[in-house]
Scaffold this motif. Sequence first.
Motif, PDB file in Angstrom:
ATOM      1  N   GLN A  35       0.864  -1.183   0.000  1.00 33.95           N
ATOM      2  CA  GLN A  35       0.000   0.000   0.000  1.00 33.95           C
ATOM      3  C   GLN A  35       0.904   1.237   0.000  1.00 33.95           C
ATOM      4  N   PRO A  36       0.558   2.264  -0.826  1.00 34.17           N
ATOM      5  CA  PRO A  36       1.460   3.408  -0.941  1.00 34.17           C
ATOM      6  C   PRO A  36       1.526   4.279   0.315  1.00 34.17           C
ATOM      7  N   ASP A  37       2.535   5.099   0.360  1.00 34.87           N
ATOM      8  CA  ASP A  37       2.713   6.219   1.308  1.00 34.87           C
ATOM      9  C   ASP A  37       3.602   5.996   2.518  1.00 34.87           C
ATOM     10  N   SER A  38       3.662   4.790   3.051  1.00 35.01           N
ATOM     11  CA  SER A  38       4.605   4.634   4.158  1.00 35.01           C
ATOM     12  C   SER A  38       5.239   3.252   4.081  1.00 35.01           C
ATOM     13  N   SER A  39       6.431   3.128   4.678  1.00 39.79           N
ATOM     14  CA  SER A  39       7.156   1.859   4.589  1.00 39.79           C
ATOM     15  C   SER A  39       6.465   0.746   5.357  1.00 39.79           C
ATOM     16  N   LEU A  40       5.649   1.126   6.345  1.00 35.48           N
ATOM     17  CA  LEU A  40       4.863   0.132   7.075  1.00 35.48           C
ATOM     18  C   LEU A  40       3.505   0.783   7.358  1.00 35.48           C
ATOM     19  N   CYS A  41       2.458   0.295   6.682  1.00 34.61           N
ATOM     20  CA  CYS A  41       1.145   0.932   6.798  1.00 34.61           C
ATOM     21  C   CYS A  41       0.543   0.664   8.192  1.00 34.61           C
ATOM     22  N   THR A  42      -0.543   1.340   8.489  1.00 32.29           N
ATOM     23  CA  THR A  42      -1.140   1.231   9.821  1.00 32.29           C
ATOM     24  C   THR A  42      -1.551  -0.206  10.141  1.00 32.29           C
TER      25      THR A  42
END
Length: 291
Positions: A43-50
């Motif tokens: 999933q885009p935007d962070s190296s480890l999603c929520t």
Amino acid sequence: MLWKRLAARFDELRLRPWPVKTGEAFGEFWSLLFPTECVVCEQPDSSLCTDCTETFRRMTVRPFRAEESADGLPASEVSGSRPRADGSDFVPLPVIASGRYAKSLAAVLLAYKNHGHTDLVRWLQAALAGALHEANASLCVHAADVVLVPVPGKGASFRRRGYDPLALLLGGLARRRELPAGAVVVPAVRHARTPAASAIFDIAKSGQKGLGRRGRRSNVAWSMEPAPAYQRVLRGRACLIVDDVLTTGSTIAETARVLRGLDATVAGAVVIAATPAPRGRRERETEDPTG
Ligand SMILES: [Zn+2]
């Protein structure tokens, strides 16, 4: 338009109170320049999603005894260790693992170790810290000032990555005083540098990938030596060996051999992830032969 988004971000940065929002803004700014995605689910935007962060946390929140899953560990020298389930009287060195080597944890470890994702260091540090505290409490009950000895990284791996994964993990925990009270990190073991030993090791290494578990274990034997600066520091001290992944336990066994040669007491080992027991183990994915 990227430049418009960047300009807007600059304006936002200018207007935000410094330095409260700076870290956060820089992270967003960075992700505009270098789009990133979750190392687990992409999933885009962070190296480890929520969601994956939550899974990672759940996987590592309860450290556990993992020595049963590795058949290359050395014998325990601490009383009270558990005998093997198969009924033999061999008692393996106790190992505390933060979690099992499975999806989220495995993906985060691989991204951190092999793909330069040093931005994941805090998650792994949190996982490792939990296991270190558990090991210190349960394995080093009577020891003051436990010595944490990282399994040595190889020079070639360091040159390729630009960082030593274990040193980065432990260094940050030490700086922020998140290690167990009194614990110190001492890199007392290194890869053997004498020509004879390294030649043997190179020959062994060249055949490493094609070997089974027992073959690999014997290849690691005699590949390490004491780091000269710490030869006298460890006499009589209680040590915990620290590594990232437990597979056969052979590198822990080799590190323990060197430490015991220095008259240190090896109380146990701590790893971030333990691979499952031999049956069903996917060795090629879990073991990184280059270290
Ligand atoms: Zn994710």
